[in-house]
Design a protein around this motif. Structure first.
Motif, PDB file in Angstrom:
ATOM      1  N   TYR A  37      32.173  11.870  76.920  1.00 23.83           N
ATOM      2  CA  TYR A  37      31.058  12.239  77.792  1.00 23.83           C
ATOM      3  C   TYR A  37      29.910  12.798  76.959  1.00 23.83           C
ATOM      4  CZ  TYR A  37      35.014  12.246  80.994  1.00 23.83           C
ATOM      5  OH  TYR A  37      36.131  11.898  81.684  1.00 23.83           O
ATOM      6  N   VAL A  38      28.745  12.853  77.601  1.00 21.23           N
ATOM      7  CA  VAL A  38      27.587  13.511  77.003  1.00 21.23           C
ATOM      8  C   VAL A  38      27.040  14.483  78.034  1.00 21.23           C
ATOM      9  CG1 VAL A  38      25.270  13.231  76.054  1.00 21.23           C
ATOM     10  CG2 VAL A  38      27.012  11.499  75.615  1.00 21.23           C
ATOM     11  N   LEU A  39      26.878  15.728  77.627  1.00 17.20           N
ATOM     12  CA  LEU A  39      26.268  16.746  78.466  1.00 17.20           C
ATOM     13  C   LEU A  39      24.868  16.949  77.922  1.00 17.20           C
ATOM     14  CD1 LEU A  39      26.662  18.972  80.657  1.00 17.20           C
ATOM     15  CD2 LEU A  39      27.345  20.485  78.775  1.00 17.20           C
ATOM     16  N   MET A  40      23.854  16.811  78.792  1.00 18.02           N
ATOM     17  CA  MET A  40      22.487  16.964  78.308  1.00 18.02           C
ATOM     18  C   MET A  40      21.648  17.777  79.280  1.00 18.02           C
ATOM     19  SD  MET A  40      20.885  13.105  78.952  1.00 18.02           S
ATOM     20  CE  MET A  40      21.363  12.617  77.359  1.00 18.02           C
ATOM     21  N   THR A  41      20.584  18.369  78.754  1.00 17.64           N
ATOM     22  CA  THR A  41      19.671  19.124  79.597  1.00 17.64           C
ATOM     23  C   THR A  41      18.871  18.153  80.469  1.00 17.64           C
ATOM     24  OG1 THR A  41      17.890  19.041  77.966  1.00 17.64           O
ATOM     25  CG2 THR A  41      19.402  20.931  77.839  1.00 17.64           C
ATOM     26  N   MET A  42      18.324  18.660  81.550  1.00 25.48           N
ATOM     27  CA  MET A  42      17.493  17.821  82.414  1.00 25.48           C
ATOM     28  C   MET A  42      16.282  17.301  81.631  1.00 25.48           C
ATOM     29  SD  MET A  42      18.742  17.267  85.367  1.00 25.48           S
ATOM     30  CE  MET A  42      17.316  16.638  86.209  1.00 25.48           C
ATOM     31  N   GLU A  43      15.729  18.133  80.774  1.00 29.52           N
ATOM     32  CA  GLU A  43      14.577  17.722  79.964  1.00 29.52           C
ATOM     33  C   GLU A  43      14.932  16.538  79.073  1.00 29.52           C
ATOM     34  OE1 GLU A  43      11.691  19.486  76.452  1.00 29.52           O
ATOM     35  OE2 GLU A  43      12.787  20.891  77.722  1.00 29.52           O
ATOM     36  N   ALA A  44      16.079  16.607  78.405  1.00 30.88           N
ATOM     37  CA  ALA A  44      16.520  15.506  77.545  1.00 30.88           C
ATOM     38  C   ALA A  44      16.769  14.252  78.372  1.00 30.88           C
ATOM     39  CB  ALA A  44      17.780  15.899  76.771  1.00 30.88           C
ATOM     40  N   TYR A  45      17.363  14.428  79.548  1.00 30.14           N
ATOM     41  CA  TYR A  45      17.635  13.283  80.425  1.00 30.14           C
ATOM     42  C   TYR A  45      16.330  12.629  80.881  1.00 30.14           C
ATOM     43  CZ  TYR A  45      19.083  10.628  84.506  1.00 30.14           C
ATOM     44  OH  TYR A  45      19.276   9.633  85.417  1.00 30.14           O
ATOM     45  N   GLU A  46      15.362  13.442  81.304  1.00 29.06           N
ATOM     46  CA  GLU A  46      14.082  12.892  81.764  1.00 29.06           C
ATOM     47  C   GLU A  46      13.344  12.182  80.635  1.00 29.06           C
ATOM     48  OE1 GLU A  46      12.349  16.362  83.525  1.00 29.06           O
ATOM     49  OE2 GLU A  46      13.493  16.109  85.388  1.00 29.06           O
ATOM     50  N   GLU A  47      13.407  12.734  79.422  1.00 30.07           N
ATOM     51  CA  GLU A  47      12.789  12.071  78.268  1.00 30.07           C
ATOM     52  C   GLU A  47      13.448  10.723  78.010  1.00 30.07           C
ATOM     53  OE1 GLU A  47      12.975  14.669  74.895  1.00 30.07           O
ATOM     54  OE2 GLU A  47      11.620  16.129  75.804  1.00 30.07           O
TER      55      GLU A  47
END
Length: 89
Positions: A37-47
């Motif tokens: 899995y990958v856990l990412m911040t919303m900012e990273a996801y939106e980018e």
């Protein structure tokens, strides 16, 4: 360097993993020693989503050129933008 943590750490020390994710932007989670899995911040996801959207648009433009479409000049592009959104303020 990529942050890699076992899934047990996510379960047992979520706050530490969340802090690491905020610092790094993303954390890779392993399960039984393999990437899962990958856990990412919303900012990273939106980018990432914005980047993928741009790549899709570029792919579409390339396909149009390959099919023989005539590209627009920059004057045509800016003229259309000004007509749609109005003059620069």
């Amino acid at each position: 360097m990529a942050a890699i943590r076992p899934i047990s750490e996510l379960r047992n020390n979520f706050n530490d993993v969340a802090t690491l994710c905020n610092e790094q932007g993303e954390v890779f989670i392993t399960r039984n020693g393999f990437g899962a899995y990958v856990l990412m911040t919303m900012e990273a996801y939106e980018e990432q989503e914005a980047r993928l959207s741009l790549y899709r648009k570029l792919e579409e433009a390339e396909a149009q050129l390959q099919s023989g479409a005539t590209p627009l000049t920059h004057e045509e592009v800016f003229g259309r933008l000004k007509a749609k959104y109005g003059p620069k303020r």
